[in-house]
Design a protein around this motif. Structure first.
Motif, PDB file in Angstrom:
ATOM      1  N   UNK A 168      23.685  48.728  39.477  1.00 13.08           N
ATOM      2  CA  UNK A 168      23.318  47.348  39.215  1.00 13.08           C
ATOM      3  C   UNK A 168      23.610  47.011  37.765  1.00 13.08           C
ATOM      4  N   UNK A 169      24.021  45.764  37.527  1.00 11.86           N
ATOM      5  CA  UNK A 169      24.255  45.367  36.161  1.00 11.86           C
ATOM      6  C   UNK A 169      25.435  44.439  36.018  1.00 11.86           C
ATOM      7  N   UNK A 170      25.810  44.220  34.777  1.00 12.11           N
ATOM      8  CA  UNK A 170      26.861  43.262  34.457  1.00 12.11           C
ATOM      9  C   UNK A 170      28.190  43.995  34.255  1.00 12.11           C
ATOM     10  N   UNK A 171      29.233  43.471  34.899  1.00 15.26           N
ATOM     11  CA  UNK A 171      30.581  44.014  34.771  1.00 15.26           C
ATOM     12  C   UNK A 171      31.482  42.945  34.159  1.00 15.26           C
ATOM     13  N   UNK A 172      32.197  43.316  33.118  1.00 15.57           N
ATOM     14  CA  UNK A 172      33.166  42.414  32.502  1.00 15.57           C
ATOM     15  C   UNK A 172      34.557  42.811  32.966  1.00 15.57           C
ATOM     16  N   UNK A 173      35.246  41.867  33.599  1.00 13.82           N
ATOM     17  CA  UNK A 173      36.563  42.137  34.188  1.00 13.82           C
ATOM     18  C   UNK A 173      37.614  41.355  33.418  1.00 13.82           C
ATOM     19  N   UNK A 174      38.634  42.063  32.954  1.00 14.91           N
ATOM     20  CA  UNK A 174      39.758  41.432  32.257  1.00 14.91           C
ATOM     21  C   UNK A 174      41.010  41.628  33.099  1.00 14.91           C
ATOM     22  N   UNK A 175      41.693  40.532  33.388  1.00 15.95           N
ATOM     23  CA  UNK A 175      42.907  40.568  34.212  1.00 15.95           C
ATOM     24  C   UNK A 175      44.071  40.053  33.383  1.00 15.95           C
ATOM     25  N   UNK A 176      45.144  40.852  33.299  1.00 17.95           N
ATOM     26  CA  UNK A 176      46.306  40.503  32.479  1.00 17.95           C
ATOM     27  C   UNK A 176      47.476  40.100  33.373  1.00 17.95           C
ATOM     28  N   UNK A 177      48.102  38.972  33.020  1.00 16.24           N
ATOM     29  CA  UNK A 177      49.265  38.459  33.749  1.00 16.24           C
ATOM     30  C   UNK A 177      50.517  38.662  32.906  1.00 16.24           C
ATOM     31  N   UNK A 178      51.635  38.912  33.567  1.00 23.34           N
ATOM     32  CA  UNK A 178      52.895  39.144  32.873  1.00 23.34           C
ATOM     33  C   UNK A 178      53.335  37.966  32.029  1.00 23.34           C
ATOM     34  N   UNK A 179      54.279  38.240  31.079  1.00 22.05           N
ATOM     35  CA  UNK A 179      54.701  37.226  30.123  1.00 22.05           C
ATOM     36  C   UNK A 179      55.860  36.363  30.623  1.00 22.05           C
ATOM     37  N   UNK A 180      56.514  36.750  31.690  1.00 21.15           N
ATOM     38  CA  UNK A 180      57.657  35.960  32.139  1.00 21.15           C
ATOM     39  C   UNK A 180      57.212  34.581  32.612  1.00 21.15           C
ATOM     40  N   UNK A 181      58.149  33.644  32.602  1.00 22.78           N
ATOM     41  CA  UNK A 181      57.830  32.231  32.813  1.00 22.78           C
ATOM     42  C   UNK A 181      57.104  31.982  34.123  1.00 22.78           C
ATOM     43  N   UNK A 182      57.514  32.694  35.180  1.00 18.20           N
ATOM     44  CA  UNK A 182      56.941  32.449  36.503  1.00 18.20           C
ATOM     45  C   UNK A 182      55.940  33.525  36.914  1.00 18.20           C
ATOM     46  N   UNK A 183      55.388  34.251  35.936  1.00 22.64           N
ATOM     47  CA  UNK A 183      54.470  35.339  36.275  1.00 22.64           C
ATOM     48  C   UNK A 183      53.127  34.830  36.789  1.00 22.64           C
ATOM     49  N   UNK A 184      52.743  33.616  36.387  1.00 23.90           N
ATOM     50  CA  UNK A 184      51.462  33.074  36.822  1.00 23.90           C
ATOM     51  C   UNK A 184      51.512  32.548  38.239  1.00 23.90           C
ATOM     52  N   UNK A 185      50.399  32.040  38.690  1.00 20.98           N
ATOM     53  CA  UNK A 185      50.303  31.509  40.051  1.00 20.98           C
ATOM     54  C   UNK A 185      49.294  30.367  40.078  1.00 20.98           C
ATOM     55  N   UNK A 186      49.452  29.466  41.031  1.00 21.60           N
ATOM     56  CA  UNK A 186      48.476  28.395  41.233  1.00 21.60           C
ATOM     57  C   UNK A 186      47.377  28.821  42.191  1.00 21.60           C
ATOM     58  N   UNK A 187      47.520  30.027  42.747  1.00 25.45           N
ATOM     59  CA  UNK A 187      46.536  30.511  43.709  1.00 25.45           C
ATOM     60  C   UNK A 187      45.365  31.187  43.001  1.00 25.45           C
ATOM     61  N   UNK A 188      44.160  31.006  43.553  1.00 28.29           N
ATOM     62  CA  UNK A 188      43.005  31.732  43.057  1.00 28.29           C
ATOM     63  C   UNK A 188      43.098  33.198  43.504  1.00 28.29           C
ATOM     64  N   UNK A 189      42.398  34.056  42.789  1.00 23.56           N
ATOM     65  CA  UNK A 189      42.422  35.489  43.080  1.00 23.56           C
ATOM     66  C   UNK A 189      40.995  35.976  43.285  1.00 23.56           C
ATOM     67  N   UNK A 190      40.796  36.723  44.352  1.00 27.96           N
ATOM     68  CA  UNK A 190      39.479  37.302  44.636  1.00 27.96           C
ATOM     69  C   UNK A 190      39.499  38.787  44.283  1.00 27.96           C
ATOM     70  N   UNK A 191      38.368  39.304  43.784  1.00 22.84           N
ATOM     71  CA  UNK A 191      38.268  40.687  43.338  1.00 22.84           C
ATOM     72  C   UNK A 191      37.145  41.421  44.060  1.00 22.84           C
ATOM     73  N   UNK A 192      37.360  42.734  44.243  1.00 18.68           N
ATOM     74  CA  UNK A 192      36.311  43.652  44.668  1.00 18.68           C
ATOM     75  C   UNK A 192      36.359  44.876  43.763  1.00 18.68           C
TER      76      UNK A 192
END
Length: 662
Positions: A1-25
């Protein structure tokens, strides 16, 4: 139990991002917890989010990702995920470095490398099995030509897995540079078809405007015998020369050449006689270009190594002897200058063929592709050998697919302007494939077999041995972290499957030529992995980087010959000009060589990859030591080259690319 800090890194290329949401487990050794949704990832950004988790997860094993498909399904390039848990001083690191596609769940194991035996409780068993199964569906073996080692399946870049395609910066540079070169050829090429070359100086019309210092030197010195011999040691193709153990059977010395035989035998006894035999070209059907027959020779060159390190040609035989025909003429340095020059030009043209097809394409590009496809099909991303090798595969599959579709394809560059095009090039590749030995891919063995280990003027040999040693120590350091005994190697089923996939499947049964079918010890594993990395880096660089230097001046490496090899020594400059490529063929050669041989602006030097596949301090320390040794070698080569008349830099680590990308 407790607090988790999650850092997610995306690539630097122009189209590396997305308009879609992302779910995590988060998946820990005591359970699994859904974290909810992240905002759409943006290129080059690291998004940090805090989550309250009601469960005690224990040691984190895995992160699961799922990209939500809305109106559009937009791929996302995820670099990594890092998680800081409650009461934990260190972050858990989950490397990804691949495209997340569709809306399926992607599992990212924690970055500590693990073999099957490192997972006694089977916590990762199903994940690693599923990953390999998925990859075997995505990375299928294809077939290009019978008798050749296997490529990946697919005709175009769109047929390749998304992770193997060029990113935008590489794709833009590649496309723009090629288009620019072809436009120049389209504008100037048609006029070349009607322009006659009247002197050797006319070939300066097609020299690249921006030339290297060595290319300038080639223009000035290409006729010199010492310069001719130097290229077998340190030129674009240093893979053919070998020390003679006896006089070649094909070298027929007619009556009246007793003095030459005496000289050859004297050099042979002294251990200073060398040979370059192009018999692989014998019987190759030459190309027909624009309704005109082209010609191919299969020379033999005998050379002597001088005490000062110069390698000087002694005799050239342009064709092997034929049964029932007069013996082929032998060309000597004492012959009329134009006859001797034409004989050397024929050798340079033959070297162009074997360099591009055998040394560069086959031994560099295609073998690297076999290693990369087999690795993707056999090893999960958790495996230490996968993590060690994966940085050395970037862009290899796409550049090879482009080569098969543009350079050596039907109506490709070879068919258009090269004397071995229109099928001859495939015959050469098939013959060369049958001669691929394991020892020839390991410089210590290869140089020893060719009698070059102690030749101080072989700068390629010196640098190849040193670079091999640095890579070998790097591999040995990494392997030692994960395999504590020879038994651990023998009992790793994934490792053994990987080895078989390379040797038996990709290389089409190469175990009879020394490639291992099983790995029996840590030493054997280290040698095999060192061979894989050296092939994808140093070996390719040594046969790629010299193209612009040595082939910009067309007479030093003609792509084709338009007249048959001379049978007499009554040769004029006009005969040489009629034999060399016409101006259109020369400009096409220059255009392609300039495009392929230029220094790549999108380039990762050996050992400088930014991706971090390993977690833990020990692998990072081994990599740092590797980088320090490469930097020392780099500086040493700079110091050495500053004192040389002809610098050799093709194996200088800062110029060696981390993978086969061009």
């Amino acid at each position: 139990m407790g607090k988790y800090t999650v850092c997610v890194a995306t690539g630097h290329s122009l189209w590396a991002g997305s308009l879609n949401h992302v779910r995590l487990w988060l998946v820990g050794e005591h359970g699994e917890a859904p974290l909810g949704w992240l905002l759409p990832p943006r290129p080059g950004r690291e998004s940090k989010t805090e989550f309250e988790v009601p469960l005690h997860l224990g040691r984190l094993l895995m992160v699961k990702l799922r990209k939500q498909k809305l109106l559009q399904d937009i791929d996302w390039f995820c670099k990594w995920v890092a998680v800081q848990g409650p009461g934990s001083a260190d972050k858990a690191f989950f490397p990804c470095y691949r495209w997340v596609q569709g809306n399926g769940i992607v599992c990212l194991p924690e970055g500590t490398a693990r073999t099957v035996s490192d997972d006694p409780q089977g916590l990762f068993k199903s994940q690693r099995e599923q990953e390999v199964e998925d990859r075997r569906r995505a990375y299928r073996w294809g077939s290009w030509k019978d008798g050749l080692i296997l490529p990946i399946a697919g005709q175009t870049r769109e047929d390749l897995p998304r992770d193997e395609r060029f990113l935008e910066d590489k794709n833009m540079d590649f496309t723009f540079s090629l288009t620019k070169g072809l436009m120049d050829l389209t504008i100037k090429g048609p006029l070349d078809l009607v322009v006659c070359v009247k002197s050797l100086e006319d070939f300066k019309q097609v020299l690249p405007r921006e030339r290297t210092l060595l290319a300038e030197r080639v223009c000035d010195c290409w006729k010199d015998d010492a310069f001719f011999g130097y290229q077998f040691l340190n030129g674009a193709n240093p893979m053919l020369l070998r020390r003679s153990r006896s006089l070649p059977a094909r070298l027929l010395l007619p009556p009246g050449m007793e003095d030459l035989r005496t000289q050859l035998e004297k050099e042979l006894q002294a251990g200073s006689l060398f040979e370059a035999d192009f018999s692989l070209l014998d019987g190759i059907t030459p190309n027909i270009i624009i309704f005109k027959q082209q010609f191919v020779a299969a020379p033999l060159v005998m050379l002597k190594l001088q005490p000062d390190g110069r390698l000087l040609p002694m005799v050239i035989q342009l064709q092997p002897p034929r049964w029932g025909q007069p013996p082929p003429p032998l060309f000597l340095p004492s012959d009329p200058p134009m006859a001797w020059l034409l004989a050397k030009i024929w050798v340079r043209s033959s070297d162009f063929q074997l360099h591009q097809l055998q040394s560069h394409l086959l031994r560099g590009h295609l073998v690297a592709e076999v290693i990369s496809v087999a690795t993707k099909r056999s090893l999960p991303s958790l495996h230490p050998i996968y993590k060690l090798l994966i940085p050395h595969f970037q862009y290899t599959m796409e550049i090879n697919a482009l080569a098969r579709s543009s350079l050596v394809s039907k109506f490709g560059i070879f068919d258009l302007v090269v004397s071995t095009g229109s099928g001859g090039h495939v015959d050469i590749l098939q013959r060369a494939s049958a001669h691929l030995t394991y020892r020839s891919f390991c410089p210590p063995d290869d140089l020893a077999d060719r009698g070059l280990s102690d030749v101080k003027s072989s700068l390629y040999g010196q640098d190849a041995l040193r670079l091999w040693g640095i890579i070998s120590r790097y591999v040995t350091g990494m392997v030692g972290l994960f395999y504590k005994s020879d038994t651990a190697v023998k009992q790793d089923p994934e490792l053994q499957a990987w080895c078989r996939e390379i040797t038996e499947v990709g290389l089409q049964g190469a175990q009879d030529r020394g490639f291992p079918l099983h790995l029996e010890s840590r030493a054997q594993l280290c040698d095999f992995v060192t061979m894989c990395i050296f092939t994808c880096t140093g070996q390719h660089a040594s046969t790629h980087l010299g193209q612009l230097d040595w082939y910009s001046w067309i007479p030093n490496g003609p792509c084709t010959m338009r007249k048959p090899p001379p049978t007499s020594k009554d040769v004029t400059e006009k005969d040489i000009l009629k034999s060399l490529p016409n101006l259109y063929q020369a400009r096409t050669q220059k255009t392609i060589i300039k495009f392929l041989g230029r220094r790549q602006p999108v380039m990762v030097p050996l050992g400088k990859h930014k991706e971090e596949y390993f977690s833990g301090l020990e692998p990072h320390a081994v990599l740092k030591q590797f980088q320090e040794e490469l930097a020392t070698m780099d500086k040493d080569i700079e110091v050495r080259n500053a004192c040389l008349d002809l610098p050799y830099e093709y194996l200088q680590p800062s110029k060696v690319e981390n993978s086969v990308t061009i």
